[in-house]
Design an enzyme around this catalytic site. Sequence first.
Site, PDB file in Angstrom:
ATOM      1  N   HIS A  85       0.755  -1.278  -0.351  1.00 38.94           N
ATOM      2  CA  HIS A  85       0.097  -0.066  -0.225  1.00 38.94           C
ATOM      3  C   HIS A  85       0.618   1.179  -0.286  1.00 38.94           C
ATOM      4  O   HIS A  85       0.064   2.220   0.323  1.00 38.94           O
ATOM      5  CB  HIS A  85      -1.028   0.216   0.895  1.00 38.94           C
ATOM      6  CG  HIS A  85      -2.310  -1.123   1.262  1.00 38.94           C
ATOM      7  ND1 HIS A  85      -3.157  -0.649   0.375  1.00 38.94           N
ATOM      8  CD2 HIS A  85      -2.093  -2.437   1.626  1.00 38.94           C
ATOM      9  CE1 HIS A  85      -3.943  -1.459   0.146  1.00 38.94           C
ATOM     10  NE2 HIS A  85      -3.948  -2.504   1.426  1.00 38.94           N
ATOM     11  N   LYS A 116      -8.590  13.715   5.613  1.00 36.64           N
ATOM     12  CA  LYS A 116      -7.305  12.562   5.123  1.00 36.64           C
ATOM     13  C   LYS A 116      -6.005  12.358   6.460  1.00 36.64           C
ATOM     14  O   LYS A 116      -5.841  13.714   6.915  1.00 36.64           O
ATOM     15  CB  LYS A 116      -6.805  12.549   3.801  1.00 36.64           C
ATOM     16  CG  LYS A 116      -6.221  13.418   4.143  1.00 36.64           C
ATOM     17  CD  LYS A 116      -5.149  12.988   2.034  1.00 36.64           C
ATOM     18  CE  LYS A 116      -6.415  13.397   1.020  1.00 36.64           C
ATOM     19  NZ  LYS A 116      -6.772  13.129  -0.391  1.00 36.64           N
ATOM     20  N   ARG A 117      -5.913  11.322   5.915  1.00 37.12           N
ATOM     21  CA  ARG A 117      -4.661  11.981   7.459  1.00 37.12           C
ATOM     22  C   ARG A 117      -3.450  12.269   7.203  1.00 37.12           C
ATOM     23  O   ARG A 117      -3.260  12.736   5.495  1.00 37.12           O
ATOM     24  CB  ARG A 117      -2.951  10.229   7.225  1.00 37.12           C
ATOM     25  CG  ARG A 117      -2.100  10.067   8.623  1.00 37.12           C
ATOM     26  CD  ARG A 117      -1.962   8.867   7.680  1.00 37.12           C
ATOM     27  NE  ARG A 117      -1.897   7.941   6.379  1.00 37.12           N
ATOM     28  CZ  ARG A 117      -0.632   7.453   6.364  1.00 37.12           C
ATOM     29  NH1 ARG A 117       0.517   7.994   6.865  1.00 37.12           N
ATOM     30  NH2 ARG A 117      -0.439   7.376   5.023  1.00 37.12           N
ATOM     31  N   LYS A 147       0.947  13.844   1.371  1.00 36.43           N
ATOM     32  CA  LYS A 147      -0.508  14.851   0.769  1.00 36.43           C
ATOM     33  C   LYS A 147      -0.436  16.223   0.848  1.00 36.43           C
ATOM     34  O   LYS A 147      -1.076  16.360   0.276  1.00 36.43           O
ATOM     35  CB  LYS A 147      -1.234  14.326   2.072  1.00 36.43           C
ATOM     36  CG  LYS A 147      -1.513  12.250   2.001  1.00 36.43           C
ATOM     37  CD  LYS A 147      -2.476  11.546   2.828  1.00 36.43           C
ATOM     38  CE  LYS A 147      -2.617  10.622   3.458  1.00 36.43           C
ATOM     39  NZ  LYS A 147      -3.365   9.674   2.058  1.00 36.43           N
ATOM     40  N   THR A 153      -8.616   6.731  -1.051  1.00 37.76           N
ATOM     41  CA  THR A 153      -9.909   5.701  -0.909  1.00 37.76           C
ATOM     42  C   THR A 153     -10.708   7.075  -0.893  1.00 37.76           C
ATOM     43  O   THR A 153     -11.814   6.954  -1.381  1.00 37.76           O
ATOM     44  CB  THR A 153     -10.664   4.695   0.145  1.00 37.76           C
ATOM     45  OG1 THR A 153      -9.647   5.036   1.292  1.00 37.76           O
ATOM     46  CG2 THR A 153      -9.740   3.396  -0.162  1.00 37.76           C
ATOM     47  N   LYS A 185     -14.280   8.581  -2.559  1.00 37.83           N
ATOM     48  CA  LYS A 185     -16.224   8.378  -1.780  1.00 37.83           C
ATOM     49  C   LYS A 185     -16.777   9.928  -2.800  1.00 37.83           C
ATOM     50  O   LYS A 185     -17.323   9.922  -2.267  1.00 37.83           O
ATOM     51  CB  LYS A 185     -15.832   8.602  -0.746  1.00 37.83           C
ATOM     52  CG  LYS A 185     -15.333   6.982   0.021  1.00 37.83           C
ATOM     53  CD  LYS A 185     -14.361   7.454   1.517  1.00 37.83           C
ATOM     54  CE  LYS A 185     -13.735   6.221   1.915  1.00 37.83           C
ATOM     55  NZ  LYS A 185     -12.621   6.366   2.870  1.00 37.83           N
TER      56      LYS A 185
END
Length: 837
Positions: A369, A560-561, A566, A668, A672
């Site tokens: 991952h 998100k984290r 990111k 993911t 969504k």
Amino acid sequence: MSNKSTKIHKSEPKNTLLTDLNDDLNRHFYYTLGRDKTEGSRLYLYHALALTIRDRLVAKCRTTNEQRAKQKTKKAAYISLEFLMGRALGNAILNLDLEQEVNNALKQYSVELENVSNAEHDAGLGNGGLGRLAACFLDSCASLSLPVVGYGIRYEYGMFNQSIQNGYQIEQPDNWLREGHPWELSAPEQSKRVKFFGHVESYTDKAGRNHRVWVNTQDVLAVPYDVPIPGYKNDVVNTLRLWKSEATDEFNLREFNEGSYSDAVAQKNLAEQISMVLYPNDSSENGKELRLRQQYFLTSASLQDIIDNWIAEHGENFEEFSDFNVFQLNDTHPSIAVAELMRLLVDDHEMEWDKAWEITTSTMAYTNHTLLPEALERWSVPLFERLLPRLLEIIYEINARFLGEVATKWPGDSDKQRELSLIEEGDVPQIRMAYLAIVGSFSVNGVAALHTELLKSGLFNTFYKLWPEKFNNKTNGVTPRRWLAHCNPNLKSLISNYIGTKWVSNFDNIKSLRRFYDDKEFQDKWYAVKKSNKEQLVDLVKQHCDVEFDTNMLFDVQVKRIHEYKRQLLNILHVIHLYIQICKGNTENMTPRCVLIGGKAAPGYHMAKQIIKLINNVAEVINKDDRAKPYLRVAFLPNYNVTAMEIICPATDLSEQISTAGKEASGTGNMKFMMNGAITIGTLDGANIEILESVGKDNFFLFGATTEEIHSIRNNYDPISIINNSENLSAVFKLIESGHFNLFEPHIFDDIINAVKCPSDPWLTAYDFDSYCDAQSLVSNAYQDKKQWLRMSILNTASSGKFSSDRTIAQYSDEIWQLKSDAKKITDKEKLEKQHA
């Protein structure tokens, strides 16, 4: 609720599915819990309802297991350190098709389902995308009637509850079990013993065979707790088995009586640490040890459970074991399963090495991952030798035999030996756990098309050259039951009114929405649903952030984290850019927007926590400035979790998926948001690429350097020159460096400033900034054309069929696990009718 098959005896209670739900709810409320209506506690009412639903799940689970036992079905075990399940009640009611019955039963208590559901805590079994993916996968396995058991750890405190004080993240224990977890069923009689420490001895038996014995160990009990996982309206219920760590002896009575109270319970405390907290901070040696203990505890208990089930039915005959079992390792965390299965087969069941290795390598499958090398576990040899001495011996043996294979492939190439060895050389040798997973598995998959190609061409290139047949792609997906039908009921109703309801179980049917993307009446209804959803998010932000969002503004969301790759930092730099334009009076044709950011930073991740601080300080300044209020509002949502996402996702207009290209394996959250009609602004990274392909470039806001460009950019990267030559970015940095956002906290953002200006910045924040701003300008222009934006929104939902976890799991099943969907499904009602007949 064991996965072992059991026979139904005549003395068993009448099937609960044929009793009245209303009566069962009253029975549990009044008698199981001993309450009455005058107490008016929604917590007890939630527990009573959960127990009522659980009764039905247990009955269906029993029938499911019986049917599979008759068919001698091949089973998959999905082993994961995380299962981010969220709340269970609403999902179970949806999948069992009990909404109307439940609402009718609750009328006598003068309460609505939503109020009862709010009493449930999010299960603290995961952190981010990895755990939520695992939860979606379990839903899809059950909905596709596939025999899959999830294995995880029953963390008592989860990760942590996040609060914000003076802009900083504050971590507090997430005691999610404090009021009980009515969905679980314990099975202490099926507990397993997991070994730690000790040493290894050898002896030779009468036949001359050498045996290695792991002795003087400090054992821990793994106690199973089973959680039912219902499929969607198909009468199939699978199981998630969670392990809780307990001491083999509660305490030493002699020491207790002598007054050594702390020593008396030392072993109990040491054992219970294992399942205490999700992802302990591993910056210390003790943290590393606990992390490794967790990983071994999970894999050993799970493999023992599966082998015990096999022996109960087949004895010590393992000839067909690999024909009926497959283990999916969800990321590198459970990769020690390769060595543990070898230990169990060779040591405990006295199997020859070659036969045990054949079974291991035909049952283990590994999902990677991450493309970040630092995220691939490495454990020091001294730590392994002390904690798991027998496992270290087995890993050395696996490595020796594997390097023999490497020598055959590349004779005399010592560099290849060093490159591929499971043991990384150095002052303190390290065990490369991802390499162990690759060597011991028959399948290695990435989770998005780009991710898999980068694994093959970069991170695991030499392994790919050695075993190209092992590598494959399985693009992630999310369950449309949770992430559209459950979390967005108004949109669910609208869609179903136009294309029917089959899309919930066969999400490919969502493409039928394309017929209505330009239909004025449908667009108006779509807009009304989005507006209603935005009102719910307004309430959430007001409650937790004390910031007033406006539903007429663009809702720009990144949740998100928190991690540098990111690039929440890139997002807040753009927010500062917008603020500067407002202060200059450049507001003509500016699209008003509300920016929402949320996520947790790992407790030991200094830079991520500094980014949270910057976001909160910027938000405070902007929200207090009356000039900005008509155009820009900013909030950081504390303690972001699944339940919050169920409100955020349906309300979002713009989905921020802005990671540095080549860093995000899949994502993911992007799926969504897309399912719920949000439009993506993003880089060509992870599953963004496939989202762009599915929806088309006219319905996606693309920016940033590509993975192919990044290598050459880094060779000559000069961020200071980029900042100086960018009017917008230089203005942003001047404002930050002036202390405008930290007037009374000098220099607190120096680390962030220096990181962006560093030529070795791996995230290329400065490089992508202007491109990002250009894409955001296109967003602003597009949002002003309401009709065009609605077209884009509808087309995003209509194009999201590929991103259902049902599709992903069907590919896992067909191409890796080779499972068969339950051929014959007998409902409880049908079974009783046959018995009566």
